[in-house]
Design a protein around this motif. Sequence first.
Motif: not given
Lengths: 433, 433
Positions: A60-75
């Motif tokens: 339900g969110k219009s904006i998602i900000i991802s600020c995890v540590a690295n690409s593995q966590q993002t994935q």
Amino acid sequence: MAKSDSIAFIGLGAMGFGMATNLLKRGYDVTGFDAWGPTLERFRAAGGKTAATPAEAVRGKSIIISCVANSQQTQSVFFTGNSRACPELSSNATVLVASTVSSAYVQEFSRQLIAEGREDVFLVDCPISGGVQRAAEGTLSIMAAGSDAAIGKAQNILSEMSAEKSLYIVKGEIGAGSNMKMVHQVLAAIHVLAACEAMGFADHLGLDLSQTREAVLKSDAQSFMFDHRTPRIFTNFQPVASALTIMLKDIGIITSEARRCNFLAPMSSIAEQAYVTAFRQGYGRDDDSGLIRIYTGDVSTKDGNNSSELGSIEERLALVIALLKGVHVCAAGEALAFAAHLGLDLNQVLDLCLNAAGASRMLEQVGPEIVKKLTGSDVSKNSTQLDIIAKELQHAVEKASFVKAPLWLGAQASNLLQQSKGGDITKVWGQTV
Amino acid sequence: MAKSDSIAFIGLGAMGFGMATNLLKRGYDVTGFDAWGPTLERFRAAGGKTAATPAEAVRGKSIIISCVANSQQTQSVFFTGNSRACPELSSNATVLVASTVSSAYVQEFSRQLIAEGREDVFLVDCPISGGVQRAAEGTLSIMAAGSDAAIGKAQNILSEMSAEKSLYIVKGEIGAGSNMKMVHQVLAAIHVLAACEAMGFADHLGLDLSQTREAVLKSDAQSFMFDHRTPRIFTNFQPVASALTIMLKDIGIITSEARRCNFLAPMSSIAEQAYVTAFRQGYGRDDDSGLIRIYTGDVSTKDGNNSSELGSIEERLALVIALLKGVHVCAAGEALAFAAHLGLDLNQVLDLCLNAAGASRMLEQVGPEIVKKLTGSDVSKNSTQLDIIAKELQHAVEKASFVKAPLWLGAQASNLLQQSKGGDITKVWGQTV
């Protein structure tokens, strides 16, 4: 005064927590997610909402900000397992990937969105820089790239997180933002290591480290990182402002991307070995000012040589300054040549770096000249200033050999400056023989 | 069966003691001097005479062999203080300087003899290589330079100390012998460090180190130094066959002479930083196999990664072999290019190095080709073999970054091989841009 955008904020580490609470303060409805429970409690105490999974956070969110540590966590957050975010993203949601990842990865992220049928999602590749305090104040440097539509959707929220002049809309596709950050980190990673190398050298020269710090900051050897990191050398690397593993990850991105696109990065590749060596000595979780221990031994040896052969205090301080100037020039050359290789706008890169953690007085002085050489608008061959810097660095390297002070970056920079002697330093990074 | 020459032998360290007792066994009258008393007792027990000062040792002798640790000690023995040897040398005595010193120093030695009115003395610049056992057997490699007359006078005694094919009469003046030794030490110092780097890498890859040693020795990655040094990695660096400080001194000579004569030595300059770093970690008096600790931490970490991402044991062994091959190729390039820069006879250099501690299978394979390029007798541009080595090394460097194994030499060699991609590797050392 709740703003219209509803935000999911994923990754409430030191930077993310500051960024997310800044958005709360500015009146946004922010739902946080982090794998570490205590952080969620803290975020609720600060007035935020929290979610138990990435899927729940983004719903339900219009904006998602991802600020995890690295690409593995993002994935993992977006694409792996039952509670992955991707299928739960709202129609036409805007996803901001703010973590420092390789451009290769953020491009892969974009391809995965499409493969999962989410062409409707607006993706912004927007790594950040500036440290915890600026994160919390909403005055970060941000390097944002994406389609015009995606940038348009993200512009307001990017502005809330950055200072007026430190929001950089990077020309180019997804990946250009990450490339810009990566180029900045060439400077950042080398400058942090150089600060430790210089302080280690000062120690072996028998100099007082406080006096050295003062002298460097007043000189052309100054850098943002030297100023920022060296205070913790005096406090046994406490508090941990930036763990060594963070820069270790960034330098790994730099060297792997350099390999991938056939760019020679002799300064960064040596810097990487220093970070890895320190990691192997067990210093990974410590503040990265702890890198000084690979130069001095486990503790500062305080066996500096005060003999007359090393000259006066002023002469010894001049050696430390010469080391930093030479290294900073080569860091500037490598960062800008890499940026040119990647097709980035060099004036934008320079402006960004001079206003972020990659800043140094040498970058200020030689950066514009290097940009002119790289863009072909200056074809003159000689630089008296660089010749002097090369000569003074070589002298410092010679003295370091004499006092047995390791100068990993200094030796490499001296090689590079000698290689371009009387010529165009930027060619060092461009050539094959 | 006393021979006609009476010999003063100055410096009865590990090498000198073996050399001097070898001469005793061959029937010479040898008077030893060393600053360390217990050694003199041992030398008397072996049948030698001893002297209390350098002056006393050389008095009346026709041949003086000096094998002290470095140029400072050489200077002190011959030219400093009341008991200095110089004024006491017999008329027309022959002085053999066998210590590893810079060519600059041995030339200065020659000038000092003349300044002290000793034009009558025959000086031979004759550093040695081969280790303690060959010293004691009289089968060393010796690189001797000097006037024809001096070489004529020294020839017999040089033959007594060297194997038939390992006495090299180096063309050129005083200093050429030391230059030859220095070029050899480029290989020696890099190969010792490379052996430790490779074993550290193997450890981080989760390989068994004994198995790795066997695989390397059977492969094109073999070197004399790998074979000689790595056994002591298994015995906590005991016994001390060659203290790290010895090679540290030699690499310091290499980099300072390179600076003096404007030769770029990117491999040696990085190697020097590794030796200095290890010295600063407190490993100076240990066997130089202890260098592995700058790669693994204070003790071998045994946290190697066995995950499938790293591939089979064979694939991981191939990474270690690729590392060594690439580093050995660049060591060969740097040593031979330096020799060419110094005006040495490259075929003689190659022959010497292949028959001494600088030997490696890569030197054997690519050395002749490099010599042809450096002498201009091969102007072809491409080497498929080097391209493959470059590619495999880059792959190893990438994997090392992944497992966080420091590869100081590997990263530098990869840079150099990439720089000459598809071209003439020797140009890396010749160029300015």
